[in-house]
Design an enzyme around this catalytic site. Structure first.
Site, PDB file in Angstrom:
ATOM      1  N   TYR A  66       0.820  -1.215   0.000  1.00  0.00           N
ATOM      2  CA  TYR A  66       0.000   0.000   0.000  1.00  0.00           C
ATOM      3  C   TYR A  66       0.859   1.272   0.000  1.00  0.00           C
ATOM      4  O   TYR A  66       0.455   2.286  -0.563  1.00  0.00           O
ATOM      5  CB  TYR A  66      -1.009  -0.031   1.162  1.00  0.00           C
ATOM      6  CG  TYR A  66      -2.128  -1.010   0.871  1.00  0.00           C
ATOM      7  CD1 TYR A  66      -3.150  -0.667  -0.012  1.00  0.00           C
ATOM      8  CD2 TYR A  66      -2.131  -2.288   1.415  1.00  0.00           C
ATOM      9  CE1 TYR A  66      -4.151  -1.573  -0.324  1.00  0.00           C
ATOM     10  CE2 TYR A  66      -3.125  -3.198   1.111  1.00  0.00           C
ATOM     11  CZ  TYR A  66      -4.136  -2.837   0.235  1.00  0.00           C
ATOM     12  OH  TYR A  66      -5.120  -3.742  -0.094  1.00  0.00           O
ATOM     13  N   ASP A 108      -8.544   5.357  -4.376  1.00  0.00           N
ATOM     14  CA  ASP A 108      -7.862   6.610  -4.729  1.00  0.00           C
ATOM     15  C   ASP A 108      -8.787   7.792  -4.437  1.00  0.00           C
ATOM     16  O   ASP A 108      -9.967   7.616  -4.105  1.00  0.00           O
ATOM     17  CB  ASP A 108      -7.414   6.579  -6.201  1.00  0.00           C
ATOM     18  CG  ASP A 108      -8.586   6.539  -7.187  1.00  0.00           C
ATOM     19  OD1 ASP A 108      -9.461   7.427  -7.105  1.00  0.00           O
ATOM     20  OD2 ASP A 108      -8.624   5.637  -8.050  1.00  0.00           O
ATOM     21  N   HIS A 168     -14.931   0.711  -0.311  1.00  0.00           N
ATOM     22  CA  HIS A 168     -13.772  -0.139  -0.016  1.00  0.00           C
ATOM     23  C   HIS A 168     -12.638   0.639   0.657  1.00  0.00           C
ATOM     24  O   HIS A 168     -11.507   0.181   0.687  1.00  0.00           O
ATOM     25  CB  HIS A 168     -13.263  -0.819  -1.303  1.00  0.00           C
ATOM     26  CG  HIS A 168     -14.193  -1.881  -1.816  1.00  0.00           C
ATOM     27  ND1 HIS A 168     -14.118  -2.404  -3.093  1.00  0.00           N
ATOM     28  CD2 HIS A 168     -15.236  -2.517  -1.221  1.00  0.00           C
ATOM     29  CE1 HIS A 168     -15.068  -3.309  -3.256  1.00  0.00           C
ATOM     30  NE2 HIS A 168     -15.763  -3.401  -2.144  1.00  0.00           N
ATOM     31  N   ASN A 209     -18.602   0.748 -19.656  1.00  0.00           N
ATOM     32  CA  ASN A 209     -17.368   0.011 -19.373  1.00  0.00           C
ATOM     33  C   ASN A 209     -16.583  -0.189 -20.664  1.00  0.00           C
ATOM     34  O   ASN A 209     -17.119   0.027 -21.758  1.00  0.00           O
ATOM     35  CB  ASN A 209     -17.723  -1.349 -18.742  1.00  0.00           C
ATOM     36  CG  ASN A 209     -16.613  -1.917 -17.882  1.00  0.00           C
ATOM     37  OD1 ASN A 209     -15.940  -1.184 -17.165  1.00  0.00           O
ATOM     38  ND2 ASN A 209     -16.398  -3.222 -17.953  1.00  0.00           N
ATOM     39  N   LEU A 210     -15.332  -0.586 -20.509  1.00  0.00           N
ATOM     40  CA  LEU A 210     -14.530  -0.851 -21.703  1.00  0.00           C
ATOM     41  C   LEU A 210     -15.098  -2.031 -22.486  1.00  0.00           C
ATOM     42  O   LEU A 210     -15.071  -2.052 -23.709  1.00  0.00           O
ATOM     43  CB  LEU A 210     -13.080  -1.131 -21.294  1.00  0.00           C
ATOM     44  CG  LEU A 210     -12.040  -1.157 -22.406  1.00  0.00           C
ATOM     45  CD1 LEU A 210     -11.970   0.185 -23.129  1.00  0.00           C
ATOM     46  CD2 LEU A 210     -10.674  -1.511 -21.837  1.00  0.00           C
TER      47      LEU A 210
HETATM   48  C1  BJW Z   1     -12.197   0.181 -18.203  1.00  0.00           C
HETATM   49  C2  BJW Z   1     -11.046   0.832 -18.679  1.00  0.00           C
HETATM   50  C3  BJW Z   1     -11.239   2.114 -19.237  1.00  0.00           C
HETATM   51  C4  BJW Z   1     -10.439  -1.070 -17.931  1.00  0.00           C
HETATM   52  N1  BJW Z   1     -12.474   2.635 -19.293  1.00  0.00           N
HETATM   53  N2  BJW Z   1     -13.404   0.709 -18.279  1.00  0.00           N
HETATM   54  C5  BJW Z   1     -17.040 -16.785  -2.261  1.00  0.00           C
HETATM   55  C6  BJW Z   1     -15.938 -17.061  -1.484  1.00  0.00           C
HETATM   56  C7  BJW Z   1     -15.359 -16.093  -0.650  1.00  0.00           C
HETATM   57  C8  BJW Z   1     -15.878 -14.829  -0.588  1.00  0.00           C
HETATM   58  C9  BJW Z   1     -16.956 -14.562  -1.381  1.00  0.00           C
HETATM   59  C10 BJW Z   1     -17.535 -15.517  -2.195  1.00  0.00           C
HETATM   60  N3  BJW Z   1     -18.571 -14.942  -2.839  1.00  0.00           N
HETATM   61  C11 BJW Z   1     -18.636 -13.667  -2.476  1.00  0.00           C
HETATM   62  C12 BJW Z   1     -17.680 -13.428  -1.572  1.00  0.00           C
HETATM   63  C13 BJW Z   1     -17.434 -12.129  -0.913  1.00  0.00           C
HETATM   64  C14 BJW Z   1     -16.261 -11.374  -1.503  1.00  0.00           C
HETATM   65  C15 BJW Z   1     -16.264 -11.498  -3.011  1.00  0.00           C
HETATM   66  O1  BJW Z   1     -16.986 -10.815  -3.712  1.00  0.00           O
HETATM   67  N4  BJW Z   1     -15.442 -12.359  -3.572  1.00  0.00           N
HETATM   68  C16 BJW Z   1     -15.451 -12.576  -5.025  1.00  0.00           C
HETATM   69  C17 BJW Z   1     -14.042 -12.515  -5.543  1.00  0.00           C
HETATM   70  C18 BJW Z   1     -16.169 -13.858  -5.295  1.00  0.00           C
HETATM   71  N5  BJW Z   1     -16.459 -10.013  -1.082  1.00  0.00           N
HETATM   72  C19 BJW Z   1     -16.017  -9.564   0.088  1.00  0.00           C
HETATM   73  O2  BJW Z   1     -15.333 -10.234   0.826  1.00  0.00           O
HETATM   74  C20 BJW Z   1     -16.431  -8.167   0.457  1.00  0.00           C
HETATM   75  N6  BJW Z   1     -17.025  -8.176   1.738  1.00  0.00           N
HETATM   76  C21 BJW Z   1     -18.181  -8.791   1.981  1.00  0.00           C
HETATM   77  O3  BJW Z   1     -18.771  -9.428   1.117  1.00  0.00           O
HETATM   78  O4  BJW Z   1     -18.654  -8.637   3.259  1.00  0.00           O
HETATM   79  C22 BJW Z   1     -19.846  -9.337   3.628  1.00  0.00           C
HETATM   80  C23 BJW Z   1     -21.130  -8.652   3.196  1.00  0.00           C
HETATM   81  C24 BJW Z   1     -22.240  -9.418   2.970  1.00  0.00           C
HETATM   82  C25 BJW Z   1     -23.419  -8.832   2.577  1.00  0.00           C
HETATM   83  C26 BJW Z   1     -23.516  -7.465   2.427  1.00  0.00           C
HETATM   84  C27 BJW Z   1     -22.411  -6.706   2.654  1.00  0.00           C
HETATM   85  C28 BJW Z   1     -21.212  -7.307   3.018  1.00  0.00           C
HETATM   86  C29 BJW Z   1     -15.215  -7.248   0.515  1.00  0.00           C
HETATM   87  C30 BJW Z   1     -14.602  -7.047  -0.826  1.00  0.00           C
HETATM   88  C31 BJW Z   1     -13.330  -6.205  -0.701  1.00  0.00           C
HETATM   89  C32 BJW Z   1     -12.671  -5.961  -2.034  1.00  0.00           C
HETATM   90  N7  BJW Z   1     -11.420  -5.340  -1.809  1.00  0.00           N
HETATM   91  C33 BJW Z   1     -10.629  -4.931  -2.967  1.00  0.00           C
HETATM   92  C34 BJW Z   1      -9.274  -4.394  -2.459  1.00  0.00           C
HETATM   93  C35 BJW Z   1      -9.484  -3.018  -1.803  1.00  0.00           C
HETATM   94  C36 BJW Z   1      -8.224  -2.364  -1.429  1.00  0.00           C
HETATM   95  C37 BJW Z   1      -7.260  -2.221  -2.577  1.00  0.00           C
HETATM   96  O5  BJW Z   1      -7.529  -1.494  -3.566  1.00  0.00           O
HETATM   97  O6  BJW Z   1      -6.204  -2.830  -2.485  1.00  0.00           O
HETATM   98  O7  BJW Z   1     -11.310  -3.938  -3.724  1.00  0.00           O
HETATM   99  S1  BJW Z   1     -10.378  -6.250  -4.173  1.00  0.00           S
HETATM  100  C38 BJW Z   1     -10.503  -5.208  -5.600  1.00  0.00           C
HETATM  101  O8  BJW Z   1     -11.665  -5.585  -6.374  1.00  0.00           O
HETATM  102  C39 BJW Z   1     -10.760  -3.802  -5.055  1.00  0.00           C
HETATM  103  C40 BJW Z   1     -11.796  -3.311  -6.002  1.00  0.00           C
HETATM  104  O9  BJW Z   1     -12.517  -2.231  -5.425  1.00  0.00           O
HETATM  105  C41 BJW Z   1     -12.633  -4.523  -6.283  1.00  0.00           C
HETATM  106  C42 BJW Z   1     -13.450  -4.445  -7.553  1.00  0.00           C
HETATM  107  O10 BJW Z   1     -12.624  -4.373  -8.684  1.00  0.00           O
HETATM  108  P1  BJW Z   1     -13.056  -3.459  -9.925  1.00  0.00           P
HETATM  109  O11 BJW Z   1     -13.058  -2.056  -9.520  1.00  0.00           O
HETATM  110  O12 BJW Z   1     -14.288  -4.001 -10.542  1.00  0.00           O
HETATM  111  O13 BJW Z   1     -11.778  -3.658 -10.887  1.00  0.00           O
HETATM  112  P2  BJW Z   1     -11.521  -4.807 -11.986  1.00  0.00           P
HETATM  113  O14 BJW Z   1     -10.075  -4.779 -12.310  1.00  0.00           O
HETATM  114  O15 BJW Z   1     -12.090  -6.103 -11.568  1.00  0.00           O
HETATM  115  O16 BJW Z   1     -12.371  -4.310 -13.249  1.00  0.00           O
HETATM  116  C43 BJW Z   1     -12.022  -3.153 -13.980  1.00  0.00           C
HETATM  117  C44 BJW Z   1     -13.001  -2.971 -15.128  1.00  0.00           C
HETATM  118  O17 BJW Z   1     -12.688  -1.757 -15.786  1.00  0.00           O
HETATM  119  C45 BJW Z   1     -12.925  -4.085 -16.192  1.00  0.00           C
HETATM  120  O18 BJW Z   1     -14.231  -4.530 -16.525  1.00  0.00           O
HETATM  121  C46 BJW Z   1     -12.275  -3.401 -17.397  1.00  0.00           C
HETATM  122  O19 BJW Z   1     -12.779  -3.865 -18.644  1.00  0.00           O
HETATM  123  C47 BJW Z   1     -12.704  -1.967 -17.172  1.00  0.00           C
HETATM  124  N8  BJW Z   1     -11.787  -0.981 -17.765  1.00  0.00           N
HETATM  125  N9  BJW Z   1      -9.986   0.087 -18.518  1.00  0.00           N
HETATM  126  C48 BJW Z   1     -13.543   1.986 -18.871  1.00  0.00           C
HETATM  127  N10 BJW Z   1     -10.206   2.870 -19.761  1.00  0.00           N
END
Ligand code: BJW
Length: 244
Positions: free
Chosen positions: A58, A98, A113, A207-208
């Protein structure tokens, strides 16, 4: 805040909106998870096992965010303009840690997050602005405990922030926009269903490329965020498409 009787908008953003500002996404081929393992840096277990490694991960991202050349892009700025000019409520929920939405001019922002430039004390719970590096040698400015600070972000298995406020807004919105997120991570990936089923909202993905949940959206626009977001915001503010 605008006219509360006018159509309300909830916007969800993800890493894709900051890509053209120079910050990596997570799941693209050149993304963060292609370089480091989630289990090593983004779980509470990883931090308990090796806090120095997690601080280092981080610290590097914090230095990058504060470095020259990282600035809000036209998509961040367009969303700020939407918040300012739309007659009804606009809530921006970002998964990003960010501060580019704030730097772009958005004010009504929830960082579900967490925030890279904040530290949280595991002893007393206080949250502090933390623009520089963090290490086990730092002590909490509130309670003076040493070695208890962690970055104020949400790791896998932890509860995202402000969920009550987010679900409340989703269940009352007229338009839900999802921008630059792959739809892989819950609960954010479920917001489109909440907006559709609870509020009967119009749902749009910008989205892209099609996300995991693309078929759940009534409308989709694909391309770089700096092109499609300003164009969509301009059209909304001009009255087309109609929101209700
Ligand atoms: C463009 C572009 C351009 C590119 N223009 N577009 C099964 C097993 C275990 C756990 C789980 C499970 N099922 C569900 C869970 C829960 C788990 C989860 O979802 N896991 C999955 C992987 C399955 N979730 C959690 O644990 C969360 N907590 C939780 O659920 O608590 C219980 C609860 C229950 C009920 C209600 C409420 C709560 C916590 C999740 C924490 C995620 N943390 C992170 C790290 C944060 C800190 C850090 O930054 O280091 O968050 S992980 C990472 O992924 C980060 C992001 O915010 C998050 C989402 O990613 P994002 O933003 O979608 O990025 P990408 O890279 O995936 O996608 C980018 C997109 O942009 C792509 O589509 C590209 O095409 C596009 N793109 N360029 C427009 N120019």
């Amino acid at each position: 805040m605008g006219d509360r009787s006018a159509p309300s908008i909830v916007i969800l953003t993800g890493a894709g909106i900051s890509k053209e500002s120079g910050l990596d996404t997570f799941r693209d081929a050149d993304g963060i998870w292609a370089k480091v393992r989630i289990e090593d840096v983004a779980t509470p277990e990883a931090f308990a096992r090796d806090p120095d490694r997690v601080h280092e991960f981080y610290n590097a991202r914090r230095r990058q965010l504060r470095g020259d050349g990282i600035a809000p892009n036209a998509a961040h700025q367009a969303l700020a303009r939407l918040e300012q000019d739309w007659p009804g409520p606009v809530l921006l929920v970002t998964q990003n840690i960010d501060d580019l939405h704030e730097r772009g001019g958005s004010r009504n922002v929830i960082h579900m997050h967490g925030e890279l430039q904040k530290a949280r004390c595991q002893a007393c719970g206080a949250v502090h602005a933390w623009p520089g590096d963090m290490s086990r040698a730092d002590s909490c400015p509130a309670c003076a405990s040493m070695g208890m600070l962690r970055v104020h972000v949400v790791w896998f298995g932890e509860m995202p922030f402000e969920m009550d406020r987010i679900y409340q807004s989703l269940s009352n919105c007229n338009l839900f926009l999802s921008i630059g997120t792959s739809g892989n991570v819950y609960p954010a990936a479920g917001f489109v269903q909440e907006a559709r089923l609870q509020a009967g909202a119009r749902t749009v993905e910008l989205n892209l490329e099609p996300s995991e949940g693309a078929s759940l959206f009534a409308d989709q626009r694909y391309g770089p965020a700096t092109e499609i977001v300003p164009a969509y915001v301009d059209a909304l503010l001009a009255g087309a498409p109609k929101v209700t």
